[in-house]
Design a protein around this motif. Structure first.
Motif, short mmCIF file in Angstrom:
data_model
loop_
_atom_site.label_atom_id
_atom_site.label_comp_id
_atom_site.label_asym_id
_atom_site.label_seq_id
_atom_site.Cartn_x
_atom_site.Cartn_y
_atom_site.Cartn_z
N GLN A 1 -3.46 14.51 4.22
CA GLN A 1 -2.97 15.22 5.40
C GLN A 1 -3.50 14.61 6.69
OE1 GLN A 1 -3.88 19.42 4.93
NE2 GLN A 1 -3.36 19.38 2.77
N LEU A 2 -4.77 14.26 6.69
CA LEU A 2 -5.40 13.76 7.90
C LEU A 2 -4.83 12.42 8.34
CD1 LEU A 2 -7.62 13.64 10.09
CD2 LEU A 2 -9.17 12.76 8.33
N LEU A 3 -4.70 11.50 7.41
CA LEU A 3 -4.36 10.12 7.78
C LEU A 3 -2.93 9.97 8.30
CD1 LEU A 3 -6.14 8.16 4.90
CD2 LEU A 3 -6.99 8.74 7.18
N THR A 4 -2.09 10.95 8.05
CA THR A 4 -0.70 10.86 8.52
C THR A 4 -0.44 11.68 9.78
OG1 THR A 4 -0.08 12.67 7.01
CG2 THR A 4 0.19 10.41 6.20
N THR B 1 -12.04 7.55 -2.70
CA THR B 1 -11.03 6.65 -3.25
C THR B 1 -9.73 6.74 -2.46
OG1 THR B 1 -11.96 6.75 -5.47
CG2 THR B 1 -9.65 6.11 -5.30
N ASP B 2 -9.34 7.95 -2.07
CA ASP B 2 -8.11 8.12 -1.29
C ASP B 2 -8.22 7.43 0.07
OD1 ASP B 2 -7.01 9.54 -3.38
OD2 ASP B 2 -7.33 11.51 -2.47
N TYR B 3 -9.37 7.54 0.70
CA TYR B 3 -9.56 6.80 1.96
C TYR B 3 -9.53 5.30 1.72
CZ TYR B 3 -10.73 11.01 4.62
OH TYR B 3 -10.67 12.22 5.26
N ARG B 4 -10.22 4.86 0.69
CA ARG B 4 -10.26 3.42 0.40
C ARG B 4 -8.86 2.86 0.18
NH1 ARG B 4 -12.42 2.60 -5.09
NH2 ARG B 4 -10.20 2.54 -5.60
N ASN B 5 -8.03 3.59 -0.54
CA ASN B 5 -6.68 3.10 -0.83
C ASN B 5 -5.83 2.96 0.43
OD1 ASN B 5 -7.29 3.00 -3.55
ND2 ASN B 5 -6.35 4.97 -4.02
N ALA B 6 -6.17 3.72 1.47
CA ALA B 6 -5.40 3.65 2.72
C ALA B 6 -5.86 2.52 3.63
CB ALA B 6 -5.52 4.98 3.46
N LEU B 7 -6.99 1.90 3.31
CA LEU B 7 -7.60 0.94 4.21
C LEU B 7 -7.13 -0.49 3.95
CD1 LEU B 7 -11.30 2.23 4.17
CD2 LEU B 7 -9.59 2.55 5.98
N ALA B 8 -7.05 -1.26 5.03
CA ALA B 8 -6.74 -2.68 4.92
C ALA B 8 -7.99 -3.45 4.48
CB ALA B 8 -6.25 -3.21 6.27
N PRO B 9 -7.82 -4.61 3.84
CA PRO B 9 -8.98 -5.46 3.54
C PRO B 9 -9.77 -5.76 4.81
CG PRO B 9 -7.02 -6.27 2.41
CD PRO B 9 -6.54 -5.19 3.34
N GLY B 10 -11.09 -5.83 4.65
CA GLY B 10 -11.96 -6.05 5.80
C GLY B 10 -12.42 -4.77 6.45
N SER B 11 -11.93 -3.62 5.95
CA SER B 11 -12.39 -2.32 6.45
C SER B 11 -13.76 -1.99 5.88
CB SER B 11 -11.39 -1.23 6.07
OG SER B 11 -10.14 -1.43 6.69
N PHE B 12 -14.41 -1.01 6.50
CA PHE B 12 -15.75 -0.62 6.10
C PHE B 12 -15.82 0.87 5.78
CE2 PHE B 12 -16.52 -4.51 8.40
CZ PHE B 12 -17.56 -5.12 7.70
#
Length: 271
Positions: free
Chosen positions: A139-142, A178-189
């Motif tokens: 919900q948050l990321l969208t 895991t849900d946050y990680r899946n939304a992130l681009a490579p190089g994210s922290f």
């Protein structure tokens, strides 16, 4: 502030009978955005554990160091989950001191923290604050406030600084990450500091008992449990360590008994 007084920018239905973790933290840092009920709880905690303000200051120092690290690695976008009240030395100030184009989304569930944040940030086009629950990343990321400021195709630093210990095991924190990680681009922290019972178990138990009075009881976790949260990330050296030991900038930041800080710090990079 009298316990029945409210800031004029805050919602009128604020419950001042119970302390807020965000406002207690503000008090530890020497802020002014807290109520009598928050100060009472903080003073009780300090009476049991005199090092608490020092621990919170070490946590804030870690935040400053890690934001600078992320900027130096090319990150210009920050999602600060459980951000509390952005008093002096918060993410957008530190990031912009190193990169003027840095953008920050602050997220908190506490309506007072959100109200103060909106007042402090004003009409700043490079920051926004969202009242939302980090436990629902789908919900948050969208949300438009988030997607209008953050580009998920570019690296983002997700900040979970002193917040995940308020997410109980029943809410599956590993799945949330895991849900946050899946939304992130490579190089994210992924940036995390987390309360632990290791080092001072008796005081940790007393502290957990105190936080049961708040809407956000505390779940302290071991080094192994915190390390497991970084599944799918490459841990940045020196790994999962006590707060003062994560890349200190001077010897003054290193205590000869770092275990007394009872907070673990770690940073992971998404490959």
């Amino acid at each position: 502030m009298h316990p029945k007084e409210k800031p004029t920018m805050a919602p009128s239905d604020i419950d001042l009978s119970r302390p807020s973790a965000a406002r207690v933290y503000d008090y530890y840092l020497g802020g002014a955005h807290n109520f009598a009920v928050d100060r009472e709880m903080a003073q009780q905690a300090i009476a049991m554990w005199p090092d608490l303000p020092l621990i919170m200051q070490a946590n804030r120092a870690f935040l400053r160091r890690v934001v600078r690290h992320c900027v130096s690695a090319g990150v210009r976008q920050f999602l600060d989950l459980g951000s509390g009240i952005p008093t002096a030395g918060n993410v957008h100030e530190v990031a912009r001191a190193a990169a003027a184009d840095a953008r920050v989304v602050y997220v908190d569930t506490d309506p007072v923290a959100v109200a103060y944040s909106r007042t402090i940030l004003g009409q700043d086009p490079q920051t926004t604050v969202v009242q939302a629950d980090l436990r629902h990343p789908d919900q948050l990321l969208t949300r438009p406030e988030v997607t209008s400021l953050l580009d998920w195709n570019q690296p983002v630093a997700v900040m979970m600084v002193a917040v995940l210990h308020f997410v109980p095991d029943d809410d599956t924190p590993a799945k949330i990450i895991t849900d946050y990680r899946n939304a992130l681009a490579p190089g994210s922290f992924l940036v995390m500091s987390h309360a632990t019972h290791e080092g001072r178990p008796q005081q940790a138990d007393e502290h957990r008992d105190l936080y049961r009075r708040t809407p956000t009881p505390m779940t302290m976790r071991s080094r192994a449990e915190v390390t497991a949260f970084f599944d799918g990330f490459d841990l940045v050296d020196p790994g999962v360590v006590y707060l003062p030991l994560w890349r200190p900038e001077s010897l003054d930041e290193v205590d000869e008994h770092p275990e007394r800080f009872t907070g673990l710090a770690a940073v992971g990079r998404k490959p």
